[in-house]
Design an enzyme around this catalytic site. Structure first.
Site, PDB file in Angstrom:
ATOM      1  N   ARG A  77      60.544  79.925  46.093  1.00 41.91           N
ATOM      2  CA  ARG A  77      59.106  80.011  44.433  1.00 41.91           C
ATOM      3  C   ARG A  77      59.769  79.841  43.230  1.00 41.91           C
ATOM      4  O   ARG A  77      60.463  80.822  42.823  1.00 41.91           O
ATOM      5  CB  ARG A  77      58.459  81.482  44.476  1.00 41.91           C
ATOM      6  CG  ARG A  77      57.377  81.467  43.385  1.00 41.91           C
ATOM      7  CD  ARG A  77      57.216  82.173  43.177  1.00 41.91           C
ATOM      8  NE  ARG A  77      55.945  82.484  42.197  1.00 41.91           N
ATOM      9  CZ  ARG A  77      55.337  83.548  40.779  1.00 41.91           C
ATOM     10  NH1 ARG A  77      56.488  84.144  41.038  1.00 41.91           N
ATOM     11  NH2 ARG A  77      55.419  82.993  39.643  1.00 41.91           N
ATOM     12  N   HIS A 121      54.878  79.178  33.840  1.00 45.00           N
ATOM     13  CA  HIS A 121      55.304  80.397  33.948  1.00 45.00           C
ATOM     14  C   HIS A 121      56.110  81.306  33.051  1.00 45.00           C
ATOM     15  O   HIS A 121      57.216  80.823  32.532  1.00 45.00           O
ATOM     16  CB  HIS A 121      57.062  80.339  35.373  1.00 45.00           C
ATOM     17  CG  HIS A 121      57.047  81.986  35.343  1.00 45.00           C
ATOM     18  ND1 HIS A 121      56.954  82.674  36.402  1.00 45.00           N
ATOM     19  CD2 HIS A 121      57.450  83.066  34.517  1.00 45.00           C
ATOM     20  CE1 HIS A 121      57.807  83.238  36.947  1.00 45.00           C
ATOM     21  NE2 HIS A 121      57.834  84.278  35.661  1.00 45.00           N
ATOM     22  N   GLU A 166      50.660  85.144  36.345  1.00 47.28           N
ATOM     23  CA  GLU A 166      50.567  86.760  35.448  1.00 47.28           C
ATOM     24  C   GLU A 166      49.901  86.129  33.852  1.00 47.28           C
ATOM     25  O   GLU A 166      50.740  86.588  32.987  1.00 47.28           O
ATOM     26  CB  GLU A 166      51.905  87.656  35.460  1.00 47.28           C
ATOM     27  CG  GLU A 166      52.541  87.952  36.280  1.00 47.28           C
ATOM     28  CD  GLU A 166      53.871  89.088  35.850  1.00 47.28           C
ATOM     29  OE1 GLU A 166      53.832  89.017  34.389  1.00 47.28           O
ATOM     30  OE2 GLU A 166      54.281  89.508  37.171  1.00 47.28           O
ATOM     31  N   ASN A 298      52.197  90.336  41.918  1.00 47.42           N
ATOM     32  CA  ASN A 298      53.468  90.381  41.625  1.00 47.42           C
ATOM     33  C   ASN A 298      53.316  91.862  41.012  1.00 47.42           C
ATOM     34  O   ASN A 298      52.091  92.360  41.032  1.00 47.42           O
ATOM     35  CB  ASN A 298      53.913  89.498  40.135  1.00 47.42           C
ATOM     36  CG  ASN A 298      54.472  88.014  39.925  1.00 47.42           C
ATOM     37  OD1 ASN A 298      54.213  87.874  41.559  1.00 47.42           O
ATOM     38  ND2 ASN A 298      54.136  87.829  39.815  1.00 47.42           N
ATOM     39  N   TYR A 300      55.150  95.433  40.725  1.00 54.39           N
ATOM     40  CA  TYR A 300      56.679  96.584  40.125  1.00 54.39           C
ATOM     41  C   TYR A 300      56.256  97.771  40.336  1.00 54.39           C
ATOM     42  O   TYR A 300      58.073  98.292  40.339  1.00 54.39           O
ATOM     43  CB  TYR A 300      56.989  95.623  38.382  1.00 54.39           C
ATOM     44  CG  TYR A 300      57.897  94.046  38.983  1.00 54.39           C
ATOM     45  CD1 TYR A 300      59.279  94.650  39.367  1.00 54.39           C
ATOM     46  CD2 TYR A 300      56.693  93.589  38.472  1.00 54.39           C
ATOM     47  CE1 TYR A 300      59.531  93.000  39.834  1.00 54.39           C
ATOM     48  CE2 TYR A 300      57.901  91.701  38.784  1.00 54.39           C
ATOM     49  CZ  TYR A 300      58.707  91.643  39.244  1.00 54.39           C
ATOM     50  OH  TYR A 300      59.657  90.363  39.437  1.00 54.39           O
ATOM     51  N   GLU A 360      56.165  88.169  43.488  1.00 56.97           N
ATOM     52  CA  GLU A 360      57.449  89.122  43.217  1.00 56.97           C
ATOM     53  C   GLU A 360      57.730  91.109  43.045  1.00 56.97           C
ATOM     54  O   GLU A 360      56.245  91.103  43.074  1.00 56.97           O
ATOM     55  CB  GLU A 360      57.292  88.590  41.176  1.00 56.97           C
ATOM     56  CG  GLU A 360      57.620  87.216  40.833  1.00 56.97           C
ATOM     57  CD  GLU A 360      58.001  86.912  39.233  1.00 56.97           C
ATOM     58  OE1 GLU A 360      58.266  88.800  38.597  1.00 56.97           O
ATOM     59  OE2 GLU A 360      57.010  86.296  39.133  1.00 56.97           O
TER      60      GLU A 360
HETATM   61  C1  FCB Z   1      57.212  89.156  35.840  1.00 59.45           C
HETATM   62  C2  FCB Z   1      57.289  87.959  35.743  1.00 59.45           C
HETATM   63  C3  FCB Z   1      58.795  87.628  36.217  1.00 59.45           C
HETATM   64  C4  FCB Z   1      59.857  88.447  35.772  1.00 59.45           C
HETATM   65  C5  FCB Z   1      59.990  89.570  36.452  1.00 59.45           C
HETATM   66  C6  FCB Z   1      60.314  91.041  35.662  1.00 59.45           C
HETATM   67  O1  FCB Z   1      55.524  89.556  35.006  1.00 59.45           O
HETATM   68  O2  FCB Z   1      56.789  87.018  35.465  1.00 59.45           O
HETATM   69  O3  FCB Z   1      59.553  86.217  34.632  1.00 59.45           O
HETATM   70  O4  FCB Z   1      60.423  88.621  34.290  1.00 59.45           O
HETATM   71  O5  FCB Z   1      58.568  89.819  35.003  1.00 59.45           O
END
Ligand code: FCB
Length: 459
Positions: A77, A121, A166, A298, A300, A360
């Protein structure tokens, strides 16, 4: 659950974005983007760096494709740089810029790697920002032009398209918090922006379908679980509000063709909609509601939300720190794999998407080379393993999850944090541009192979 238990056909990928890795900021006719401008303003980037060179991927893409091939990665990607292709935002195409992506796609395909293209992006051409950027409704049609130009050229070979990455970050971090380019601090602008991003998503889909027949089209959202910090009524309400701003504000229009009433009311109550929703024109929501083929997730960390003891006007997402510092990545984000399972299940329950892909997931840890040159990033290995377990748990409970893209292939320019935060499974020495596969890269490679993706045979 063993990590070799993923369903066959599961997509094993890695992800990057143009601005974060390409460098070559003025090569072959590329114009400036809002991130070039932002990084050039004193104090914006934590380590004072910029992305003029970054990973120099523009010149080293063949080496990077070879790296992916050696890892056995099945899909890549990446995003296209709008100002490389349309340096003036719209109008004349910069042939050299578009050629780069043509070569990249061909290189990937001949290495047996499936290209997944993100159209936006975050690197808006500066010329469009000079006209108001995403607050200007004409940027919607400029984006559709980009989608058209790119898919006319690549649509015969690219079969996976992501319109936006995002939109919450673009609108809220970029236009309300000022924490990202273009560094604005206005909630009314952020909400207009979010609508224009969504409209441009919906409006680009017919062009993509026409130019890239049979392809799969989706959008990537940063959907975190929003949990109340305590069982109190006030925290419960705050968590629901934040979920509305972060998740439902984007998911509802896409899936139901309407903005959530409670979120509109909340934005109105706190003065973020001085002219109401007048930026929503008749027919817009139908366009936004155009069917898509998948949602990109995405993930985290989770958001733990407490009721405001600070004024709303400060705009900060109100998350509380976790007690155990060992469970924080270098971003200060809590490692919380369960939140990924929950986010995937929630999306499935509330929106019944045809398919979900984790577009992500990954972690920033600075671990660098030992004297023998090897990099033993144990904490990233654990992070990835635990989140893959979380994916399996979601699949077992019925989520239509069909793939996972690890963020990121390379250490890169982490936006306002510069090069200080390293997310790569491949180390990049930013002085010499040397790449070294970290232990996490080797581990990911093993997991992919154990799940039956044997790149050497496929290529
Ligand atoms: C996300 C972004 C990506 C990267 C990660 C850590 O929010 O999409 O570009 O910065 O965080």
């Amino acid at each position: 659950m063993a990590l070799e238990a993923f369903p066959s056909g599961f997509v094993w990928g890695v992800a990057t974005s143009a601005f974060q890795i390409e460098g070559a900021h003025d090569a072959d006719g590329r114009g400036p983007s809002i991130w070039d401008t932002y990084a050039g303003q004193p104090g914006r980037i934590e380590d004072g760096s910029d992305a003029k060179v970054a990973c120099d991927h523009y010149h080293r893409y063949e080496e990077d494709i070879a790296l992916m091939k050696s890892l056995g990665v099945g899909a890549y990607r990446f995003s296209v740089s709008w100002p490389r292709i349309l340096p003036t935002g719209r109008g004349p195409v910069n042939a050299a810029g578009l050629d780069f992506y043509d070569r990249l796609v061909d290189g990937l395909l001949s290495a047996g790697i499936t290209p997944w293209v993100t159209l936006y992006h975050w690197d808006l051409p500066q010329v469009l920002q000079d006209e108001g950027g995403w607050t200007n409704r004409s940027t919607v049609d400029a984006f559709v032009e980009l989608a058209d130009v790119v898919s006319v050229r690549l649509g015969d070979r690219v079969q996976h398209w992501i319109t936006h990455n995002e939109p919450w970050c673009v609108s809220v971090l970029g236009y309300a918090d000022g924490a990202q380019a273009p560094g604005r601090r206005s909630w009314p602008e952020a909400l207009v922006t979010s609508h224009h991003l969504l409209l441009s998503h919906g409006r680009a889909i017919p062009a993509l379908r026409c130019n890239s027949p049979g392809s799969r089209i989706g959008i990537t959202l940063n959907t975190s679980e929003c949990e109340p910090a305590s069982p109190s009524e006030a925290d419960r309400i705050a968590a629901r509000q934040f979920d509305g701003e972060l998740n439902r504000w984007f998911l509802d229009p896409i899936h139901f063709g309407s903005y959530p009433d409670d979120v509109i009311e909340h934005h109105e109550r706190v003065g973020r909609l001085p002219s109401g929703m007048d930026f929503v024109h008749s027919g817009d929501l139908e366009e936004i509601h155009t069917p898509i083929d998948f949602i990109g997730v995405n993930y985290y960390s989770r958001a733990v939300v407490r009721s405001a003891s600070i004024p709303e006007s400060e705009n900060a997402p109100r998350t509380i720190p976790v007690p155990d510092p060992a469970e924080l990545t270098d971003m200060g984000w809590e490692v919380y794999p369960k939140g990924l399972t929950r986010a995937l299940l929630r999306l499935n329950e509330d929106y019944a998407p045809s398919a979900l892909f984790v577009t992500e997931n990954g972690a920033a840890y600075a671990t660098g080379p030992r004297p023998d040159g090897s990099i033993n990033d144990v904490r990233r290995c654990k992070y990835v393993q635990r989140h893959l377990q979380a994916c399996l748990a979601a699949i077992e409970q019925g989520a239509p999850l069909h793939g996972y893209f690890l963020w990121s292939l390379l250490d890169n320019f982490e936006w306002a944090f510069g090069f200080a935060k390293r997310f790569g499974i491949v180390w990049v020495d930013f002085e010499t541009q040397e790449r070294i596969i970290k232990a996490s890269g080797h581990m990911y490679s093993r997991i992919i192979r154990q799940n039956g993706m044997v790149r050497e045979e496929a290529a």
